[in-house]
Scaffold this motif. Structure first.
Motif, PDB file in Angstrom:
ATOM      1  N   LEU A 176     -21.140 -11.479 -10.696  1.00 60.75           N
ATOM      2  CA  LEU A 176     -19.729 -12.273 -10.938  1.00 60.75           C
ATOM      3  C   LEU A 176     -19.528 -12.122 -12.446  1.00 60.75           C
ATOM      4  O   LEU A 176     -18.070 -12.165 -12.880  1.00 60.75           O
ATOM      5  CB  LEU A 176     -19.851 -13.510 -10.643  1.00 60.75           C
ATOM      6  N   TRP A 209     -10.366  -8.910  -1.317  1.00 59.74           N
ATOM      7  CA  TRP A 209     -11.869  -9.303  -0.955  1.00 59.74           C
ATOM      8  C   TRP A 209     -11.947  -9.806   0.578  1.00 59.74           C
ATOM      9  O   TRP A 209     -10.964 -10.434   1.076  1.00 59.74           O
ATOM     10  CB  TRP A 209     -12.228 -10.674  -1.984  1.00 59.74           C
ATOM     11  N   LEU A 226     -13.511  -0.571  -5.136  1.00 60.20           N
ATOM     12  CA  LEU A 226     -12.271  -0.783  -5.633  1.00 60.20           C
ATOM     13  C   LEU A 226     -11.291   0.688  -5.244  1.00 60.20           C
ATOM     14  O   LEU A 226     -10.071   0.558  -5.179  1.00 60.20           O
ATOM     15  CB  LEU A 226     -12.379  -0.719  -7.288  1.00 60.20           C
ATOM     16  N   PRO A 258     -13.919 -15.452   0.162  1.00 57.81           N
ATOM     17  CA  PRO A 258     -13.604 -15.995  -1.174  1.00 57.81           C
ATOM     18  C   PRO A 258     -14.565 -16.052  -2.229  1.00 57.81           C
ATOM     19  O   PRO A 258     -15.864 -15.368  -1.973  1.00 57.81           O
ATOM     20  CB  PRO A 258     -13.742 -17.543  -0.879  1.00 57.81           C
ATOM     21  N   ARG A 259     -14.307 -16.114  -3.490  1.00 55.01           N
ATOM     22  CA  ARG A 259     -15.441 -16.164  -4.547  1.00 55.01           C
ATOM     23  C   ARG A 259     -16.578 -16.755  -4.415  1.00 55.01           C
ATOM     24  O   ARG A 259     -16.516 -17.947  -4.047  1.00 55.01           O
ATOM     25  CB  ARG A 259     -14.705 -16.374  -5.845  1.00 55.01           C
ATOM     26  N   PRO A 260     -17.616 -16.229  -4.342  1.00 53.05           N
ATOM     27  CA  PRO A 260     -18.841 -16.946  -3.965  1.00 53.05           C
ATOM     28  C   PRO A 260     -19.581 -17.591  -5.251  1.00 53.05           C
ATOM     29  O   PRO A 260     -19.113 -17.390  -6.408  1.00 53.05           O
ATOM     30  CB  PRO A 260     -19.979 -15.924  -3.412  1.00 53.05           C
ATOM     31  N   THR A 299      -0.328 -15.163   1.389  1.00 49.14           N
ATOM     32  CA  THR A 299      -1.740 -15.009   1.933  1.00 49.14           C
ATOM     33  C   THR A 299      -2.127 -13.516   2.702  1.00 49.14           C
ATOM     34  O   THR A 299      -2.837 -13.582   3.272  1.00 49.14           O
ATOM     35  CB  THR A 299      -1.761 -16.131   2.897  1.00 49.14           C
ATOM     36  N   MET A 312     -10.695 -19.572   1.761  1.00 50.70           N
ATOM     37  CA  MET A 312     -10.224 -18.183   2.582  1.00 50.70           C
ATOM     38  C   MET A 312      -9.133 -17.653   2.305  1.00 50.70           C
ATOM     39  O   MET A 312      -8.762 -16.398   1.822  1.00 50.70           O
ATOM     40  CB  MET A 312     -10.811 -18.244   3.936  1.00 50.70           C
ATOM     41  N   ARG A 313      -8.037 -18.472   2.226  1.00 51.05           N
ATOM     42  CA  ARG A 313      -6.676 -18.243   2.120  1.00 51.05           C
ATOM     43  C   ARG A 313      -6.524 -17.464   0.730  1.00 51.05           C
ATOM     44  O   ARG A 313      -5.760 -16.544   0.383  1.00 51.05           O
ATOM     45  CB  ARG A 313      -5.754 -19.293   2.320  1.00 51.05           C
ATOM     46  N   GLN A 314      -7.179 -18.240  -0.322  1.00 51.65           N
ATOM     47  CA  GLN A 314      -6.947 -17.793  -1.627  1.00 51.65           C
ATOM     48  C   GLN A 314      -7.856 -17.061  -2.143  1.00 51.65           C
ATOM     49  O   GLN A 314      -8.076 -16.934  -3.427  1.00 51.65           O
ATOM     50  CB  GLN A 314      -6.967 -19.312  -2.465  1.00 51.65           C
ATOM     51  N   ARG A 315      -8.629 -16.289  -1.510  1.00 50.62           N
ATOM     52  CA  ARG A 315      -9.586 -15.496  -1.862  1.00 50.62           C
ATOM     53  C   ARG A 315      -9.278 -14.296  -2.751  1.00 50.62           C
ATOM     54  O   ARG A 315      -7.882 -13.909  -2.759  1.00 50.62           O
ATOM     55  CB  ARG A 315     -10.524 -14.720  -0.769  1.00 50.62           C
ATOM     56  N   PRO A 316      -9.926 -13.722  -3.648  1.00 50.14           N
ATOM     57  CA  PRO A 316      -9.513 -12.751  -4.532  1.00 50.14           C
ATOM     58  C   PRO A 316      -8.792 -11.542  -3.903  1.00 50.14           C
ATOM     59  O   PRO A 316      -9.251 -11.153  -2.765  1.00 50.14           O
ATOM     60  CB  PRO A 316     -10.854 -12.157  -5.286  1.00 50.14           C
ATOM     61  N   VAL A 317      -7.703 -11.011  -4.575  1.00 53.09           N
ATOM     62  CA  VAL A 317      -7.264  -9.764  -3.824  1.00 53.09           C
ATOM     63  C   VAL A 317      -8.002  -8.665  -3.380  1.00 53.09           C
ATOM     64  O   VAL A 317      -8.902  -8.063  -4.102  1.00 53.09           O
ATOM     65  CB  VAL A 317      -5.840  -9.348  -4.763  1.00 53.09           C
ATOM     66  N   THR A 322      -9.298 -10.514 -13.540  1.00 56.51           N
ATOM     67  CA  THR A 322      -8.685 -11.115 -12.200  1.00 56.51           C
ATOM     68  C   THR A 322      -9.413 -10.640 -10.991  1.00 56.51           C
ATOM     69  O   THR A 322      -9.066 -11.317  -9.865  1.00 56.51           O
ATOM     70  CB  THR A 322      -7.132 -10.564 -12.308  1.00 56.51           C
ATOM     71  N   TYR A 323     -10.251  -9.720 -11.170  1.00 55.06           N
ATOM     72  CA  TYR A 323     -10.634  -9.166  -9.947  1.00 55.06           C
ATOM     73  C   TYR A 323     -11.574 -10.027  -9.015  1.00 55.06           C
ATOM     74  O   TYR A 323     -11.272 -10.125  -7.790  1.00 55.06           O
ATOM     75  CB  TYR A 323     -11.730  -7.873 -10.490  1.00 55.06           C
ATOM     76  N   ALA A 324     -12.207 -11.027  -9.578  1.00 56.22           N
ATOM     77  CA  ALA A 324     -12.920 -11.932  -8.811  1.00 56.22           C
ATOM     78  C   ALA A 324     -12.589 -13.163  -8.671  1.00 56.22           C
ATOM     79  O   ALA A 324     -13.110 -13.965  -8.399  1.00 56.22           O
ATOM     80  CB  ALA A 324     -14.590 -11.858  -9.100  1.00 56.22           C
ATOM     81  N   ALA A 325     -11.108 -13.432  -9.226  1.00 56.43           N
ATOM     82  CA  ALA A 325     -10.633 -14.720  -9.416  1.00 56.43           C
ATOM     83  C   ALA A 325      -9.733 -15.292  -8.099  1.00 56.43           C
ATOM     84  O   ALA A 325      -9.442 -14.406  -7.312  1.00 56.43           O
ATOM     85  CB  ALA A 325      -9.657 -14.970 -10.376  1.00 56.43           C
ATOM     86  N   GLN A 326     -10.272 -16.447  -7.654  1.00 55.59           N
ATOM     87  CA  GLN A 326      -9.377 -16.841  -6.678  1.00 55.59           C
ATOM     88  C   GLN A 326      -7.949 -16.686  -6.877  1.00 55.59           C
ATOM     89  O   GLN A 326      -7.568 -17.179  -7.907  1.00 55.59           O
ATOM     90  CB  GLN A 326      -9.697 -18.327  -6.203  1.00 55.59           C
ATOM     91  N   ARG A 327      -7.228 -16.589  -5.756  1.00 50.15           N
ATOM     92  CA  ARG A 327      -5.635 -16.516  -5.908  1.00 50.15           C
ATOM     93  C   ARG A 327      -4.949 -17.867  -6.210  1.00 50.15           C
ATOM     94  O   ARG A 327      -5.772 -18.989  -5.492  1.00 50.15           O
ATOM     95  CB  ARG A 327      -4.882 -15.913  -4.906  1.00 50.15           C
ATOM     96  N   GLY A 328      -4.003 -17.986  -6.822  1.00 47.66           N
ATOM     97  CA  GLY A 328      -3.529 -19.257  -6.983  1.00 47.66           C
ATOM     98  C   GLY A 328      -2.835 -19.975  -5.573  1.00 47.66           C
ATOM     99  O   GLY A 328      -2.597 -18.973  -4.723  1.00 47.66           O
ATOM    100  N   PRO A 329      -2.354 -20.908  -5.441  1.00 41.73           N
ATOM    101  CA  PRO A 329      -1.928 -21.594  -3.931  1.00 41.73           C
ATOM    102  C   PRO A 329      -0.710 -20.852  -3.825  1.00 41.73           C
ATOM    103  O   PRO A 329      -0.258 -20.805  -2.607  1.00 41.73           O
ATOM    104  CB  PRO A 329      -1.875 -23.035  -4.286  1.00 41.73           C
TER     105      PRO A 329
END
Lengths: 703, 803
Positions: free
Chosen positions: B748, A580, A533, A583-585, B768, A573-578, B757-764
């Motif tokens: 996780l 990272w 981090l 993607p979230r596994p 990008t 892949m596009r929406q992976r966590p900031v 929010t660290y491990a959360a996928q981003r919204g659409p």
């Protein structure tokens, strides 16, 4: 090897380029008129054309040559790596050439050798040329020459490609390259490794008064007692500043963003400590300094001695450069609504110091130097063959896909520094020690796409997976240098798995197409090295984590394993966590950072890893002595995996009485001496001794 | 009366230990004792060594304890008074005898009666032989229950390990309460499962009370109450008292004044208040609760209509913990109270115990892998590789071509399995030091990764055998001292050995050549061909090279070869197998095929027909996939064992056992066999014991009835019965999956908790862009220069800041 804004082709050559172009146009005219006498109408065809014989071009050349492909490397200069004949201007490479690591592991040692290219020849390392930690820049082209000649790579020197156009070869897009003599090269696949060598410029009023990094004198004496303004705060700016620190009277560095220190950001393109002496003289108030501001807003103006209302500056004017007048930094908005050409009529009111009396840059400069890095040369590409400008890096780089193919230019791949847009300001893809691995990855993709040779994979029984991961984690240089970008992929296949090394992570959704390795329904693991981090002070307390249960808070480079049941999609892949790489596994495992980068300890590294793998594989991965396997094989219809893949294949691990005793004392192995378990005093004290020892080692020496 | 007896007994334990009750007998007093008809425990010794000294101390303590049960403990010094039969016995020193009068009830190894608890428990168990029933299976227990129904209650003790204090406690209780209750002892896990214990792996002793006396109909099962406290004399006594106490006590007093036996026994009491109008309902509730809490909590029903009850009406219940005051509360439902007691009030002590147990393996910092842990415990030892050469990139090539045989171990320092094996490897190296032409070497793959990759080593540890001018041979045997040592020595024997005359063949099979290597293996395999020009010879020679180190293989390609198969139903080329001199040769025809097929054939014919299973050879036999006919024989080589072996061997030749793998395990050489028996049957039957284990088909285990004489014809009959489903399986081999032994550490989940929010996928909608500095992108590029912003920012100079 790192050098910000490195380029492959010599800057001087850009001057000659129009001349060549003219020649070529001439020759094309001649060729089209039907004359067969001229040499220009030759046409050569190759499966692979590599453009530029810099480190990336030669690296690709090596892989193509090893797989015996029809390839040619085209280079307009007379030798490889000509960029390095000129750059860095002050001739010191800042890429680490650490020869003594205390280890003899060749793979491991590449983690600390930033200049060598990859080959199967263990003696073709840069250390043969130089033993300096920060070598002289002249050594690098020498190394490249040695690499090229000892491996017998096919390089055509003196071929200056002026024009590249796309063309249809039997239904797939190919490329036709034309050189200065009109020779055209028909290439099924074009590998562009031309580097970055066009100096990056910013257009502002008075930019013609500015000298460029590419042409400044490098003799510090020429800066004696001069006030110097440098535009830029990267390594070239600091390198320039550092060289004149002892001569110049005052050095100011001006650019939009504050200094980013490589040792804070872990990005080798940021300011390296080896170049940062000016930070000292700035912070200790020795007349140098750093200022932030937009480059587009400024103007550089010259005030002639007689141009203004001067009354008191006589003494000073004598010390300034020979009568040319001094340069002032001002803002376009302060200039009269005239256009910039009229700067001879600059008055005091046009200068910021007139309005804000303590304006930082109110004093005049003798020189203004532009050190803003380099950009990709887009000009040789015809429209159809031209990759777009990258969205990041101020558009200086060509935009590429996750597998380094130009966006919209099929069968054209970008290699080396020019391919840095994928990991710009993140990882090492713009530097020799990084892109040597991406070049290797691209070569594997080429082999699959054009020759149907799947990505090399090691087939391992699951019982060997843990030790294989530990081996990679402890020695692999690819994922270590290309952290967050290249990662090992483990395709789980039930009782065995396939281990693929150094796959470009962003291309994970296209794994099958690119590698030729299908995914089974057992899922996959991805092993990535990554920094953490980084939210704490790089040198402050609490920067290091030693508790493995808090491994995800590790700040330093450490291995991370991602487990996916199914392959992530492009959307995932596009929406992976900031921040990272993936993607979230379905499950993730961080191996706690290690001060010595040795991830081999049983309690902190191996066992947590084993338990993670057990979770992903849903099986017991513990090791058992043959005697335990004997018992389990007779009393369980499916004994544990380790017994099935070892003992029952006659490869049981027998151990000896001494080890069994330990295991029995720990309560892990059954005692069969009958229905009575005598407990003697010695075993208890033995146990206590060990228990005591285990308690001692929780101290953290990494603070 | 029982209490008095018990307390007296307890006093005797503590107070009377200072003076000894151990009697020393002369031959005359011994004879007198024999004629009294009393029970005595006698040890005959002739001298004292440290082990015996310890035993004598324990014996002395047991004399005090057993006196309370009317059993005298006696020692006889055989060097002074040589008593016939006993003092002359071969096993003198290691045996002790229990007499009733002159009759020997039982004899014990002093290993079995190793301390006072073991002596008391075993002696009492023998004395109470008729009172305490010993059961192995649920069926046997049910028979005991049926007999006891409406008659007496049953106390069932599960004692996983005999001779420990828990066993003694149960036996002492049986002695005291034996006339009142039917006592049952079991050691097996089958009964444990029957009693509803889920985790049968723990070796905890347990006790249940089966309420059979009060059963109204024969068909009803006996309700059971488990004892939750650890098994010791006091707890058993308390528990049995509680079982005797009425289920619900009714009272007309305030809770603090009600006197129930539970208070004296240190057991919590629950008080329920009853209104006259709901009396019947309240009684029913009290009964249900009492049943659920039986053995743990006493239940008192207090009738509110008595003027002595002054408890405010707002409470309808109360409880009192031992040594505490009454606490009042309002009860809404019965479950609530059960929950309150089971999960809170009674948990205090138990929690601690469980935590200790559970936490042990779930503590992430304790190694739960036997190999890792045992290697880790050696971490302070320096690895002594003196007799092993450590190879480097520079020395590897020269070393492996220098010696006749170079054995190379490829290992990782951080791999526990490698480090466990390296101990065996150095043992082999030490043993082979001085053997000409053999060098043991090792490559640390953590350092010399290039060698390991070049040699295509992908599995660790790996042992390769190098000989000059030939490809490396992979060692495929057990990674242990014995196997590797034998392999290397066998590798020195040329394979195949070319034999040129019948005399040489003779010597190879049973003569001088044979005896030279007999200590490595008794088996010889001989390829017989009519001439060296036979096409099969090359293939056989190649097979020989592949089997080098595993088998002693001869090759006789000669016109005389015919002689060796004369009279046998086989033609040349043939394979002759000898399992040692005196054993008839076996002959197989050798069809021409590939070397690997030859290898498979040779490996198969080498196998014993009635092998002793050992840790090192089991995999070869399990591969056959046949049900095992497994004979377990004891440590002592008794005539019984020899006879049993011979009885099984007898029907072998007739082929009646061909669908089985008849084999045996010697518990002395392979002690783990005892655990196998225990896992199969839940107990260890008297040895020798014959078991059929259908490992691959159904997993059933059958035990040859111990009471039947172990004779060939009985065995065949039994097999017949088993196959006709006329025998009940004595156990079942589980087909459990080996899942993760410990839950993994879920990073996780922790991330989601600590940094949502660290491990959360981003919204659409999120951009990008990667982690680039967006500020840069916001800047206008030089070509798209804008002038409009000038006016927005009149104080422009201020914008230039020195940070």
């Amino acid at each position: 090897m790192s050098f910000t804004g490195a380029a492959v082709v010599d800057g001087l050559m850009s001057l000659i380029q129009p001349l060549f172009r003219l020649l070529c146009v001439l020759s094309l005219v001649l060729a089209s008129s039907g004359s067969g006498l001229h040499g220009c109408n030759n046409s050569v065809s190759h499966e692979y054309c590599v453009l530029g014989a810099g480190p990336a071009g030669l690296q690709m050349g090596y892989f193509l040559s090893r797989s015996q492909r029809d390839y040619i490397i085209l280079e307009r200069n007379t030798g490889p790596g000509s960029f390095f004949h000129r750059y860095p201007r002050h001739r010191k490479l800042i890429s680490i050439n650490k020869i003594y690591t205390g280890r003899r592991n060749k793979e491991f040692n590449l983690r600390h050798d930033w200049n060598s290219l990859l080959s199967d020849r263990s003696d073709l390392l840069f250390q043969r040329i130089s033993r300096e930690l920060y070598p002289n820049a002249d050594d690098f082209p020498r190394y490249l020459s040695m690499f090229e000649s000892e491996l017998g790579l096919k390089v055509k020197y003196g071929a200056d490609i002026g024009r590249i156009k796309a063309s249809d070869f039997n239904g797939s897009q190919g490329y036709v390259l034309t050189d200065q003599n009109g020779v055209s090269y028909q290439c099924s696949v074009l590998l562009v490794s031309t580097g970055l060598w066009v100096p990056q410029q910013v257009d502002f009023l008075g930019s013609d008064l500015v000298e460029g990094y590419e042409s400044i004198p490098t003799d510090p004496e020429e800066f004696k007692d001069q006030a110097v303004l440098i535009l830029g705060k990267g390594n070239s700016a600091f390198e320039t500043a550092q060289s004149i620190l002892g001569r110049a009277s005052r050095i100011h560095l001006y650019s939009p963003s504050p200094v980013r220190l490589a040792w804070q950001t872990h990005y080798v393109g940021d300011l390296r400590a080896i170049n940062n002496e000016l930070l000292d003289t700035y912070q200790l108030k020795s007349l140098d300094g750093l200022v932030e501001g937009r480059l587009e807003d400024i103007a550089i103006v010259r005030r002639e001695k007689d141009g203004g209302k001067r009354r008191t500056a006589k003494k000073r004017s004598q010390t300034s450069t020979e009568g040319k007048g001094q340069l002032y930094l001002t803002l376009t908005e302060l200039l009269d609504n005239q256009n910039g050409n009229n700067i001879s009529k600059v008055t005091g009111q046009n200068l910021p110091g007139y309005h804000t009396d303590n304006f930082s840059l109110r004093q005049p400069y003798d020189r203004v130097i532009r050190c803003l890095g380099f950009r990709f040369n887009f000009s040789i590409f015809d429209g159809s063959a031209q990759p777009p400008q990258s969205s990041g890096a101020r558009g200086r780089l060509p935009g590429v896909t996750a597998w380094y193919e130009g966006r919209g230019t099929p069968n054209l791949f970008v290699l080396g520094t020019a391919a840095h847009s994928l990991d710009y300001r993140m990882s090492a893809g713009g530097f020799v020690h990084g892109f040597r691995y991406t070049v290797r990855a691209v070569h594997k993709i080429l082999e699959q796409r054009y020759h149907n040779i799947a990505w090399p994979a090691t087939k391992l029984p699951i019982s060997q997976l843990q030790s294989w991961i530990l081996r990679r984690v402890n020695e692999a240089s690819g994922p270590y240098q290309m952290f967050g970008v290249l990662g090992d992929i483990i395709l789980l296949r039930g009782s065995y798995c396939e281990y693929l090394e150094e796959f470009p992570l962003q291309a994970l959704p296209q794994l099958f197409a690119l590698s030729g390795r299908p995914l089974s329904d057992h899922g996959l693991l991805v092993l990535v090295m990554q920094y953490g981090l980084n939210r704490t002070d790089t040198l402050g307390p609490g920067r290091a984590e030693s508790e493995w249960t808090k491994a995800w808070r590790s700040n330093f480079l450490h291995p991370v394993l991602y487990y996916y049941n199914t392959l992530p999609t492009e959307k995932d892949m596009r929406q992976r966590p900031v921040g990272w790489p993936l993607p979230r596994p379905d499950a993730v495992h961080h191996m706690v950072e290690d001060f010595l980068t040795e991830w081999d300890q049983p309690i902190s590294h191996s066992q947590p890893l084993r338990r993670f793998l057990e979770h992903c594989l849903q099986t017991d991965l513990r090791a058992f002595y043959a005697e335990s396997c004997f018992l389990l094989s007779l009393t369980s219809r499916t004994p544990p995996l380790f017994c099935r893949q070892g003992y029952l294949r006659k490869q049981g691990i027998v151990g000896n009485g001494h080890l069994w005793q330990h295991a029995r004392e720990a309560g892990l192995m059954a005692d069969h001496q009958g229905d009575i378990t005598p407990r003697d005093e010695t075993s208890v004290s033995e146990y206590l001794k060990h228990a005591g020892a285990a308690v001692v080692s929780t101290m953290n020496f990494d603070l | 009366m029982c209490i008095v007896y018990l307390i007296a007994f307890l006093f005797s334990l503590t107070a009377e230990q200072c003076f000894s009750k151990l009697i020393e007998d002369s031959s005359q007093s011994f004879m007198e004792r024999m004629s009294t008809g009393k029970t005595s425990f006698v040890y005959f010794g002739n001298h004292v060594n440290p082990t015996i000294k310890l035993f004598m101390e324990q014996l002395e303590m047991s004399a005090d304890a057993l006196e309370d049960y009317g059993i005298s403990v006696v020692k006889v010094n055989c060097s002074k008074d040589a008593i016939a039969n006993y003092c002359t016995e071969e096993k003198l020193m290691t045996k002790a005898y229990l007499f009733r009068g002159s009759e020997v009830l039982r004899n014990f190894d002093i290993d079995t009666v190793f301390d006072v608890n073991a002596i008391v428990s075993h002696v009492l168990f023998s004395v109470l032989f008729n009172e305490v029933r010993y059961v192995h299976t649920p069926a046997e227990l049910l028979r005991v229950e049926t007999a006891a129904k409406q008659n007496s209650d049953i106390v069932v003790g599960h004692i996983p390990v005999l001779g420990l204090p828990e066993h003694r406690a149960l036996m002492e209780a049986a002695f005291v309460y034996g006339t009142k209750y039917q006592f049952v002892q079991t050691t097996g896990s089958l009964v444990l499962k029957h009693m509803g214990v889920v985790d049968s792996s723990s070796s905890q002793a347990r006790l249940w009370f089966l309420h059979c006396k009060g059963v109204s109909r024969q068909s009803d099962p006996c309700p059971s109450t488990p004892m939750t406290k650890p098994l010791n004399t006091i707890n058993i006594h308390t528990f049995l008292q509680l079982m005797e106490a009425p289920l619900v006590t009714e009272a007309m007093l305030d809770p603090s004044e009600v006197d129930v036996v539970h208070m004296h026994l240190g057991v919590p009491v629950l008080y329920l208040f009853s209104q006259p109008q709901t009396q019947h309902l309240d009684q029913a509730t009290a009964q249900t609760l009492a049943l659920q809490l039986r053995g743990e909590v006493g239940v008192v029903l207090i009738h509110r209509n008595s003027p002595n009850v002054k408890t405010p009406l707002k409470y309808n219940a109360a409880y009192r913990l031992p040594q505490e005051d009454v606490k009042y509360f309002t009860l809404n439902s019965g479950e609530e109270v059960v929950k309150l007691f089971k999960e809170e009030l009674l948990q205090e002590h138990k929690l601690e115990d469980e935590e200790e147990d559970e936490e042990h393996w779930s503590d992430p910092d304790i190694l739960d892998d036997e190999v890792s842990e045992s290697v880790y415990r050696d971490r302070d030892l320096m690895l002594d590789l003196e007799s092993v050469v450590e190879l480097t990139s520079d020395t590897f090539q020269t070393t492996v071509t220098q010696n006749g045989i170079t054995v190379v171990l490829f290992y990782f320092k951080w791999d526990a399995v490698c480090m466990a094996f390296i101990q065996s490897y150095t043992e082999v190296a030490d043993a082979l030091e001085g053997v000409n032409g053999v060098q043991l070497a090792a490559v640390n793959c953590g350092e010399w990764t290039d060698i390991c990759s070049d040699q295509n080593v992908t599995s660790f540890p790996t042992v390769l055998i190098y000989r000059p001018m030939s490809a490396a041979q992979l060692y495929r045997g057990m990674l242990g001292t014995k196997s590797l040592h034998r392999f290397i020595l066998l590798s020195l024997v040329s394979s195949p050995t070319h034999l040129s005359s019948s005399a040489e063949v003779k010597s190879f099979l049973e003569g001088d050549v044979y005896s030279k290597h007999v200590y490595l293996t008794p088996v010889r395999v001989l390829g017989l061909f009519s001439s060296t020009h036979d096409k099969g010879v090359t293939s056989f020679e190649e097979a020989g090279r592949l089997l080098r180190g595993e088998t002693i293989l001869g090759l006789f390609a000669h016109k005389e070869a015919e002689q060796w198969v004369e009279g046998l139903s086989v033609n040349l080329p043939a394979l002759l197998v000898s399992h040692g001199p005196g054993v008839p040769y076996e002959v197989y025809s050798l069809p021409s095929s590939s070397p690997t097929d030859h290898v498979a054939l040779i490996q198969r014919v080498e196998l014993d027909h009635f092998p002793e299973l050992t840790v090192e050879n089991l995999p070869w036999y399990l591969e056959l996939g046949k049900p095992l006919l497994l004979l377990f024989i004891g440590k002592e080589d008794s005539t019984e064992s020899t006879k049993a072996l011979a009885e099984i061997k007898q029907p072998l030749s007739s082929g009646q056992l061909d669908s089985f793998l008849p084999c045996w395990i010697h518990l002395g050489r392979t002690p783990v066999g005892r655990s196998i028996l225990d896992k199969y049957l839940g107990f260890v039957p008297p040895l020798p014991a014959l078991v059929m284990s259908r490992l691959k088909t159904g997993g059933e285990v059958f035990l040859f009835p111990p009471e039947r004489p172990l004779m060939a014809k009985n065995v065949l009959q039994w097999i017949h019965d088993v196959e006709n489903r006329q025998e009940q399986p004595a156990g079942l081999i589980p087909d459990g999956k080996w899942g993760p032994p410990v839950p993994f550490f879920d990073f996780l989940a922790i991330m989601d908790q600590e940094a949502p929010t660290y491990a959360a996928q981003r919204g659409p909608k999120t951009k990008t862009g990667r982690r680039e500095d967006h500020r840069e992108q916001k800047h206008v590029t030089p070509n798209q220069r804008q002038t409009s912003h000038t006016s927005q920012n009149p104080q422009a100079p201020r914008q230039h800041s020195e940070l």
